[in-house]
Motif scaffolding. Structure first.
Motif, PDB file in Angstrom:
ATOM      1  N   MET A 297       0.824  -1.209   0.000  1.00 37.00           N
ATOM      2  CA  MET A 297       0.000   0.000   0.000  1.00 37.00           C
ATOM      3  C   MET A 297       0.855   1.255   0.000  1.00 37.00           C
ATOM      4  O   MET A 297       0.544   2.239  -0.679  1.00 37.00           O
ATOM      5  CB  MET A 297      -0.941  -0.010   1.200  1.00 37.00           C
ATOM      6  N   GLY A 298       1.966   1.232   0.762  1.00 37.06           N
ATOM      7  CA  GLY A 298       2.858   2.382   0.789  1.00 37.06           C
ATOM      8  C   GLY A 298       3.547   2.593  -0.548  1.00 37.06           C
ATOM      9  O   GLY A 298       3.676   3.728  -1.034  1.00 37.06           O
ATOM     10  N   ILE A 299       4.000   1.494  -1.164  1.00 37.78           N
ATOM     11  CA  ILE A 299       4.652   1.586  -2.473  1.00 37.78           C
ATOM     12  C   ILE A 299       3.676   2.132  -3.513  1.00 37.78           C
ATOM     13  O   ILE A 299       4.017   3.009  -4.312  1.00 37.78           O
ATOM     14  CB  ILE A 299       5.177   0.200  -2.903  1.00 37.78           C
ATOM     15  N   GLU A 300       2.454   1.625  -3.502  1.00 39.78           N
ATOM     16  CA  GLU A 300       1.450   2.058  -4.472  1.00 39.78           C
ATOM     17  C   GLU A 300       1.155   3.549  -4.346  1.00 39.78           C
ATOM     18  O   GLU A 300       1.106   4.270  -5.360  1.00 39.78           O
ATOM     19  CB  GLU A 300       0.159   1.256  -4.270  1.00 39.78           C
ATOM     20  N   GLN A 301       0.985   4.021  -3.127  1.00 34.81           N
ATOM     21  CA  GLN A 301       0.696   5.438  -2.935  1.00 34.81           C
ATOM     22  C   GLN A 301       1.861   6.309  -3.382  1.00 34.81           C
ATOM     23  O   GLN A 301       1.676   7.395  -3.942  1.00 34.81           O
ATOM     24  CB  GLN A 301       0.349   5.712  -1.475  1.00 34.81           C
ATOM     25  N   CYS A 302       3.072   5.834  -3.148  1.00 32.94           N
ATOM     26  CA  CYS A 302       4.256   6.580  -3.590  1.00 32.94           C
ATOM     27  C   CYS A 302       4.299   6.642  -5.115  1.00 32.94           C
ATOM     28  O   CYS A 302       4.568   7.695  -5.698  1.00 32.94           O
ATOM     29  CB  CYS A 302       5.517   5.923  -3.044  1.00 32.94           C
ATOM     30  N   ARG A 303       4.015   5.521  -5.767  1.00 33.44           N
ATOM     31  CA  ARG A 303       4.042   5.481  -7.227  1.00 33.44           C
ATOM     32  C   ARG A 303       2.982   6.407  -7.838  1.00 33.44           C
ATOM     33  O   ARG A 303       3.209   7.025  -8.873  1.00 33.44           O
ATOM     34  CB  ARG A 303       3.807   4.043  -7.705  1.00 33.44           C
ATOM     35  N   ILE A 304       1.829   6.515  -7.178  1.00 34.59           N
ATOM     36  CA  ILE A 304       0.736   7.336  -7.717  1.00 34.59           C
ATOM     37  C   ILE A 304       0.944   8.814  -7.411  1.00 34.59           C
ATOM     38  O   ILE A 304       0.820   9.672  -8.299  1.00 34.59           O
ATOM     39  CB  ILE A 304      -0.623   6.868  -7.147  1.00 34.59           C
ATOM     40  N   SER A 305       1.251   9.123  -6.152  1.00 32.36           N
ATOM     41  CA  SER A 305       1.282  10.515  -5.723  1.00 32.36           C
ATOM     42  C   SER A 305       2.620  11.206  -5.982  1.00 32.36           C
ATOM     43  O   SER A 305       2.682  12.430  -5.971  1.00 32.36           O
ATOM     44  CB  SER A 305       0.951  10.610  -4.224  1.00 32.36           C
ATOM     45  N   ARG A 306       3.681  10.415  -6.233  1.00 35.74           N
ATOM     46  CA  ARG A 306       4.990  11.028  -6.440  1.00 35.74           C
ATOM     47  C   ARG A 306       5.662  10.441  -7.687  1.00 35.74           C
ATOM     48  O   ARG A 306       6.659   9.705  -7.592  1.00 35.74           O
ATOM     49  CB  ARG A 306       5.876  10.815  -5.200  1.00 35.74           C
ATOM     50  N   PRO A 307       5.126  10.762  -8.863  1.00 34.60           N
ATOM     51  CA  PRO A 307       5.671  10.192 -10.098  1.00 34.60           C
ATOM     52  C   PRO A 307       7.086  10.660 -10.425  1.00 34.60           C
ATOM     53  O   PRO A 307       7.710  10.124 -11.345  1.00 34.60           O
ATOM     54  CB  PRO A 307       4.672  10.662 -11.170  1.00 34.60           C
ATOM     55  N   ASP A 308       7.598  11.623  -9.660  1.00 36.79           N
ATOM     56  CA  ASP A 308       8.968  12.087  -9.887  1.00 36.79           C
ATOM     57  C   ASP A 308       9.988  11.180  -9.212  1.00 36.79           C
ATOM     58  O   ASP A 308      11.196  11.290  -9.471  1.00 36.79           O
ATOM     59  CB  ASP A 308       9.124  13.518  -9.354  1.00 36.79           C
ATOM     60  N   VAL A 309       9.541  10.302  -8.334  1.00 37.49           N
ATOM     61  CA  VAL A 309      10.466   9.411  -7.624  1.00 37.49           C
ATOM     62  C   VAL A 309      10.960   8.322  -8.572  1.00 37.49           C
ATOM     63  O   VAL A 309      10.169   7.618  -9.199  1.00 37.49           O
ATOM     64  CB  VAL A 309       9.778   8.773  -6.397  1.00 37.49           C
ATOM     65  N   ARG A 310      12.275   8.160  -8.682  1.00 36.98           N
ATOM     66  CA  ARG A 310      12.838   7.107  -9.523  1.00 36.98           C
ATOM     67  C   ARG A 310      12.731   5.777  -8.787  1.00 36.98           C
ATOM     68  O   ARG A 310      13.163   5.649  -7.638  1.00 36.98           O
ATOM     69  CB  ARG A 310      14.296   7.415  -9.877  1.00 36.98           C
ATOM     70  N   THR A 311      12.179   4.783  -9.465  1.00 37.43           N
ATOM     71  CA  THR A 311      11.941   3.480  -8.855  1.00 37.43           C
ATOM     72  C   THR A 311      12.862   2.437  -9.467  1.00 37.43           C
ATOM     73  O   THR A 311      12.898   2.260 -10.697  1.00 37.43           O
ATOM     74  CB  THR A 311      10.469   3.047  -9.048  1.00 37.43           C
ATOM     75  N   TYR A 312      13.592   1.739  -8.611  1.00 34.28           N
ATOM     76  CA  TYR A 312      14.495   0.667  -9.027  1.00 34.28           C
ATOM     77  C   TYR A 312      14.040  -0.633  -8.365  1.00 34.28           C
ATOM     78  O   TYR A 312      13.827  -0.675  -7.150  1.00 34.28           O
ATOM     79  CB  TYR A 312      15.934   0.966  -8.608  1.00 34.28           C
ATOM     80  N   ILE A 313      13.890  -1.681  -9.155  1.00 37.12           N
ATOM     81  CA  ILE A 313      13.527  -2.987  -8.624  1.00 37.12           C
ATOM     82  C   ILE A 313      14.623  -3.979  -8.989  1.00 37.12           C
ATOM     83  O   ILE A 313      14.990  -4.115 -10.165  1.00 37.12           O
ATOM     84  CB  ILE A 313      12.168  -3.473  -9.169  1.00 37.12           C
ATOM     85  N   VAL A 314      15.144  -4.646  -7.968  1.00 35.34           N
ATOM     86  CA  VAL A 314      16.208  -5.635  -8.156  1.00 35.34           C
ATOM     87  C   VAL A 314      15.663  -6.997  -7.760  1.00 35.34           C
ATOM     88  O   VAL A 314      15.177  -7.184  -6.641  1.00 35.34           O
ATOM     89  CB  VAL A 314      17.445  -5.293  -7.296  1.00 35.34           C
ATOM     90  N   ASP A 315      15.722  -7.947  -8.672  1.00 34.53           N
ATOM     91  CA  ASP A 315      15.216  -9.288  -8.396  1.00 34.53           C
ATOM     92  C   ASP A 315      15.958 -10.268  -9.299  1.00 34.53           C
ATOM     93  O   ASP A 315      16.944  -9.897  -9.948  1.00 34.53           O
ATOM     94  CB  ASP A 315      13.705  -9.351  -8.639  1.00 34.53           C
ATOM     95  N   TYR A 316      15.468 -11.491  -9.335  1.00 34.97           N
ATOM     96  CA  TYR A 316      16.077 -12.487 -10.220  1.00 34.97           C
ATOM     97  C   TYR A 316      15.001 -13.126 -11.083  1.00 34.97           C
ATOM     98  O   TYR A 316      13.940 -13.520 -10.588  1.00 34.97           O
ATOM     99  CB  TYR A 316      16.788 -13.583  -9.426  1.00 34.97           C
ATOM    100  N   ASP A 317      15.268 -13.193 -12.377  1.00 36.00           N
ATOM    101  CA  ASP A 317      14.385 -13.873 -13.309  1.00 36.00           C
ATOM    102  C   ASP A 317      15.237 -14.749 -14.219  1.00 36.00           C
ATOM    103  O   ASP A 317      16.241 -14.282 -14.780  1.00 36.00           O
ATOM    104  CB  ASP A 317      13.596 -12.857 -14.151  1.00 36.00           C
TER     105      ASP A 317
END
Length: 391
Positions: A297-317
Motif C-alpha cells: 500500500m505504501g509503495i502504491e501510494q508513492c508510485r501514484i502521488s509522487r511520479p517524480d520518484v525514480r523506482t528501481y527494482i532488483v530481483d532475479y528472473d
C-alpha cells in the motif's frame, strides 16, 4: 531502500521454502515434541489441512504454518468465552469448520506447539547465519549508496546482513549498552534530519525480552545470538482483549502482519517507512516478492502521488526479461508498482543489465518508469559500485 528475502539468499542464506523444511526438522527433533506425540500429531494435522486447502500445496511456508497454529488456538478459545468482544477477535472465517479436526488436542498442546515452533524458527534463522559468505559485495554496494545518498533502509528480513553493512544509522533504539529500549522520536527525527536509518519491519534476531526490565517490551541486543537467547525466555502471551491472546514475539510472522504491526516498535517502523516514502527521491526495492499488502500500500501510494520518484527494482528472473518477471507477479504486486506495458521495455543505454519499463498515464494516474535489474541482488551489488544507478 526496501529489502526482502531475495537480498540474503545470494549470500548463502536459505530460501523461505528451505527454511520451512529446516524448521520442521528441528521442531520434530525437539525432545519435548518427541516425548509428547500429541504435539507432533497437531503439527501434522495443521500441515495436512494447509495442503488440503491451498491450490498449490507446494507453497506452504513457515509463515502459513505458524499462522495456522495461531488460528487453531483462536478456534479452541472462541466458543468458551461468552464475554469476548467479537470486534477484537481474529476473523478466521471459514476456518471455523476446522474445529472438529482439533477436538483431541488441548489448549496447552496448542500453546506448546506455538511456542516451540517459534523458538525453532528463531534458532534456525540464527544457525543459518553461519552459512553467509562473500558479504564484501554487499558492503561495497552499501558504501556506494552511503557516499551518494541519505539511506532510509527498511528490511523485511530477520537477519542483520544489511544492518552490518551500514556505517552509521539510527534504528530508534537508544544508543549505549545493551539491552536497548526503543524511542520512536529518535527514529522519526533522524528521518526528518536526513540521517541514515535502518528498520526491521517484521522484527529482528537481535531483538529480545530482557527479564531484568519490562519482560513484555522488545529491546535490542548487540548480536543475533544474544537476541535469540533473550527471546527463548520470552513471557507467555497476555490477553489483548477477551477472546484473544497475542503471542509475545521479537518477529512478526504468519499471514496477519497487517494487524500485528500495530505493536511497538513495529508500528513506529512503519510510520518511518511511510514518512520516508513521502520525502525520498529514489526508491530501491531489492529481493522483495510483494507478498505483504501493508507494505504494498505504501509503495502504491508513492508510485501514484509522487511520479517524480525514480523506482528501481532488483530481483532475479531466469529469463532476465521484463515480461517474464512482470507476468509472474501477483495482481496485488502489479497494482502496487503500476508498470506500463512490459513489452515496450528497453535496455538502458550505458548501463548493461538494466531494463526500463515505461510507466502508465491513464485514468488520471501517471507513474514514472521502472528501472529493473533481473540478475539477482549479488550481481546488482557488484555492478552498482562500478557504474551506479541509471537515471
Amino acid at each position: 531502500m526496501l529489502t526482502g528475502a531475495g537480498s540474503s539468499i545470494p549470500f548463502g542464506y536459505p530460501s523461505t521454502q528451505n527454511f520451512t523444511d529446516l524448521i520442521e526438522a528441528n521442531f520434530k527433533a525437539d525432545p519435548v515434541v518427541s516425548s509428547m506425540p500429541q504435539l507432533s500429531n497437531l503439527f501434522d494435522q495443521v500441515i495436512s489441512d494447509l495442503k488440503g486447502y491451498f491450490i498449490n500445496p507446494g507453497i506452504v511456508t513457515f509463515e502459513n504454518i505458524y499462522q495456522a497454529i495461531q488460528d487453531v488456538m483462536v478456534l479452541k478459545n472462541m466458543p468458551n468465552d461468552p464475554k469476548a468482544y467479537d470486534e477484537f477477535r481474529p476473523h478466521v472465517g471459514a476456518s471455523h469448520e476446522l474445529k472438529a479436526h482439533y477436538t483431541n488436542f488441548t489448549i496447552i498442546d496448542g500453546h506448546m506447539a506455538q511456542n516451540l515452533y517459534l523458538t525453532h524458527l528463531l534458532q534456525t534463522f540464527l544457525d543459518q547465519l553461519s552459512n553467509v559468505s562473500n558479504i564484501d559485495k554487499m558492503e561495497a554496494a552499501i558504501r556506494y549508496l552511503e557516499k551518494n545518498s541519505v539511506i532510509n533502509s527498511f528490511t523485511l528480513n530477520y537477519d542483520n546482513l544489511i544492518q552490518n553493512c551500514l556505517i552509521s544509522h539510527m534504528t530508534g533504539f537508544t544508543p549505549g549498552k545493551e539491552p536497548r529500549s526503543f524511542d520512536q522520536s529518535l527514529l522519526l527525527s533522524a528521518i526528518s534530519g536526513k540521517r541514515n536509518t535502518h528498520c526491521h519491519l517484521h522484527g529482528s534476531l537481535k531483538w529480545g525480552f530482557p527479564m531484568s526490565k519490562n519482560p513484555f517490551e522488545i529491546h535490542e541486543y548487540d548480536s543475533p545470538y544474544e537476541g535469540v537467547n533473550a527471546s527463548k525466555s520470552r513471557p507467555s502471551g497476555r490477553p489483548a482483549q477477551r477472546g484473544e491472546t497475542l503471542p509475545v514475539s521479537p518477529v512478526i510472522t504468519g499471514m496477519d502482519k497487517t494487524e500485528l504491526v500495530f505493536r511497538k516498535p513495529f508500528y513506529s517502523n512503519f510510520l518511518a517507512l511511510f514518512r520516508s516514502l513521502e520525502i525520498s527521491t529514489e526508491l530501491l526495492i531489492a529481493g522483495y516478492g510483494f507478498s505483504d499488502r501493508h507494505v504494498n500500500m505504501g509503495i502504491e501510494q508513492c508510485r501514484i502521488s509522487r511520479p517524480d520518484v525514480r523506482t528501481y527494482i532488483v530481483d532475479y528472473d531466469t529469463h532476465d526479461e521484463p515480461s517474464s518477471y512482470i507476468h509472474r507477479l501477483s495482481p496485488d504486486a502489479w497494482k502496487s508498482i503500476l508498470p506500463g506495458d512490459p513489452l515496450k521495455s528497453q535496455a538502458v543505454t550505458g548501463f548493461d543489465g538494466w531494463w526500463e519499463i515505461p510507466g502508465i498515464d491513464q485514468n488520471g494516474i501517471s507513474t514514472s518508469p521502472i528501472f529493473l535489474w533481473l540478475k539477482g541482488f549479488d550481481s546488482f551489488c557488484m555492478q552498482l559500485y562500478k557504474s551506479g544507478l541509471p537515471t
